[in-house]
Enzyme design. Structure first.
Site, PDB file in Angstrom:
ATOM      1  N   ILE A  51       2.471   2.931   2.605  1.00 36.03           N
ATOM      2  CA  ILE A  51       3.205   2.364   3.242  1.00 36.03           C
ATOM      3  C   ILE A  51       3.691   1.550   3.171  1.00 36.03           C
ATOM      4  CG2 ILE A  51       4.225   1.977   5.590  1.00 36.03           C
ATOM      5  CD1 ILE A  51       1.525   3.129   6.709  1.00 36.03           C
ATOM      6  N   HIS A  65       4.950   0.464  19.821  1.00 37.57           N
ATOM      7  CA  HIS A  65       3.596   1.178  18.493  1.00 37.57           C
ATOM      8  C   HIS A  65       3.741   2.675  18.446  1.00 37.57           C
ATOM      9  CE1 HIS A  65      -0.259  -0.010  16.448  1.00 37.57           C
ATOM     10  NE2 HIS A  65       0.505   1.212  15.654  1.00 37.57           N
ATOM     11  N   GLU A  94      -0.664  -5.943  22.852  1.00 34.86           N
ATOM     12  CA  GLU A  94       0.589  -4.624  22.726  1.00 34.86           C
ATOM     13  C   GLU A  94      -1.000  -3.139  23.506  1.00 34.86           C
ATOM     14  OE1 GLU A  94      -0.134  -1.463  19.362  1.00 34.86           O
ATOM     15  OE2 GLU A  94       1.540  -2.897  19.751  1.00 34.86           O
ATOM     16  N   GLY A 145       0.487  -1.640  -0.191  1.00 35.51           N
ATOM     17  CA  GLY A 145      -0.023  -0.214   0.493  1.00 35.51           C
ATOM     18  C   GLY A 145       0.689   1.843  -0.194  1.00 35.51           C
ATOM     19  N   ARG A 188       0.733  -4.626  11.953  1.00 39.56           N
ATOM     20  CA  ARG A 188      -0.207  -4.925  13.581  1.00 39.56           C
ATOM     21  C   ARG A 188       0.736  -5.699  13.856  1.00 39.56           C
ATOM     22  NH1 ARG A 188      -1.953  -0.437  13.082  1.00 39.56           N
ATOM     23  NH2 ARG A 188      -3.807   0.909  12.716  1.00 39.56           N
ATOM     24  N   ILE A 201       5.852  -2.692  11.585  1.00 41.08           N
ATOM     25  CA  ILE A 201       5.365  -1.847  11.399  1.00 41.08           C
ATOM     26  C   ILE A 201       3.879  -1.638  11.308  1.00 41.08           C
ATOM     27  CG2 ILE A 201       7.526   0.039  11.810  1.00 41.08           C
ATOM     28  CD1 ILE A 201       4.892  -0.641   8.189  1.00 41.08           C
ATOM     29  N   ASP A 220       7.079  -2.856  15.804  1.00 40.35           N
ATOM     30  CA  ASP A 220       6.959  -1.805  16.991  1.00 40.35           C
ATOM     31  C   ASP A 220       5.439  -2.002  17.123  1.00 40.35           C
ATOM     32  OD1 ASP A 220       6.739   1.508  17.139  1.00 40.35           O
ATOM     33  OD2 ASP A 220       5.408   0.578  15.315  1.00 40.35           O
ATOM     34  N   ARG A 277      -2.320  -8.597  -2.147  1.00 41.22           N
ATOM     35  CA  ARG A 277      -3.656  -9.910  -3.039  1.00 41.22           C
ATOM     36  C   ARG A 277      -3.757  -9.653  -4.674  1.00 41.22           C
ATOM     37  NH1 ARG A 277      -8.906  -8.095  -0.184  1.00 41.22           N
ATOM     38  NH2 ARG A 277      -7.698  -6.009   0.131  1.00 41.22           N
TER      39      ARG A 277
END
Length: 313
Positions: free
Chosen positions: A154, A279, A261, A152, A232, A230, A256, A175
């Site tokens: 990022i 995070h 968490e 994406g 989830r 970085i 991260d 995908r």
């Protein structure tokens, strides 16, 4: 009159002021007060909710807010929001894709370099007077193969940094192939891990990607491979990751985000080949204003009877 907005995430004073200046009455419900705020006497008046992907807003919360019209996720993630419950009520859901992409990509490259070069361990050794013990041979980054799981906004920013700054060949798995990138698309996470020296997780969270990085993917990455997450914590099977790191089947990991968490498994904190940050990849002064600005723009558009800018599809 100000429009009642329930914030179920912590807000800095500046952020709260910006929302109030934009015409919203901010009801803060973070730090354990969420249930009381949602179930309290003022719940019927709430017309908007501000949350994020990991905090989300569940079906029970949505049902307890009869006047709710719009849910805004601060940042790109929205996996914790019950989209089906929102759609059933005709509630608009928005998010902020790309608003902190540069900051997260910078942090990903920092983690990649820190774990590969053993920066945290070397710093600790020097501080305790073990100069020679810190001078270990550590892998280079330049020219190594960079695998991006999820291309994406990022993921693409990370890929550009690796390719342009360090001359890293780049491949990715998503995908569907992304047109016009020039980077290699591989058919699965395992195939990408087998190809890569560094595997960076940049895919969205949620049920569809839970434990996408599992024992098989980690085995494909191998004893000289490094994992950076970085995205989830739920995307990585934490138990499988700990076992691979403990048994030397993976060179190292830089995280991260962690499942569950802010509670971090003790096994991770005790490993010398792990770098951990809380995070914070998207947290920087330069990146803080844009996501909230997009939230305000979406709120203003909705309450003016216009289409929101960044709806969750």
């Amino acid at each position: 009159m100000p429009i009642p907005l329930l914030a179920v995430i912590a807000l800095a004073p500046e952020a709260r002021s910006r929302l109030e200046e934009a015409g919203f009455e901010v009801i803060a419900a973070e730090a354990g007060g969420r249930a009381g705020a949602i179930g309290g006497s003022g719940a019927r008046a709430v017309r908007a909710v501000l949350t994020n992907g990991s905090t989300g807003l569940g079906a029970e919360d949505i049902a307890a807010l009869p006047g709710l019209e719009i849910i805004c996720a601060l940042g790109a993630g929205h996996e914790g929001i019950d989209l089906a419950a929102a759609r059933a009520r005709g509630i608009v859901v928005t998010h902020g894709p790309g608003t902190n992409a540069a900051c997260v990509a910078d942090h990903a490259m920092m983690l990649l370099m820190a774990v590969a070069r053993g920066v945290v361990g070397a710093d600790a050794a020097v501080r305790r007077g073990d100069w020679e013990g810190a001078r270990q041979l550590r892998p280079m980054i330049s020219g190594k193969k960079l695998g991006i799981l999820g291309l994406g906004t990022i993921g693409a920013a990370i890929a550009r940094r690796g390719a342009g700054g360090f001359g890293m060949p780049v491949a990715y798995h998503s995908r569907t192939p992304r047109e016009g990138t020039g980077w290699l698309h591989l058919p699965s996470a395992a195939a990408l891990a087998a190809w890569a020296d560094f595997l960076v997780v940049a895919t969205p969270g949620g049920a569809a990607t839970r434990h996408l990085v599992d024992e098989a993917v980690l085995a494909a990455l191998g004893p000289e491979g490094f994992l950076v997450n970085i995205s989830r914590g739920s995307v990585v099977d934490t138990r499988a990751l700990i076992a691979a790191l403990q048994q030397g089947r993976l060179a190292g990991a830089a995280l991260d985000v962690v499942e569950g968490e802010p509670d971090v498994p003790r096994e991770l904190t005790e490993l010398g080949n792990v770098v951990l940050t809380p995070h914070m990849a998207g947290r920087a002064p330069e990146a803080a204003k844009a996501p909230l600005g997009l939230v305000i723009d979406n709120l203003r558009a909705h309450f003016a009877g216009q289409a929101v800018l960044t709806p969750v599809a």
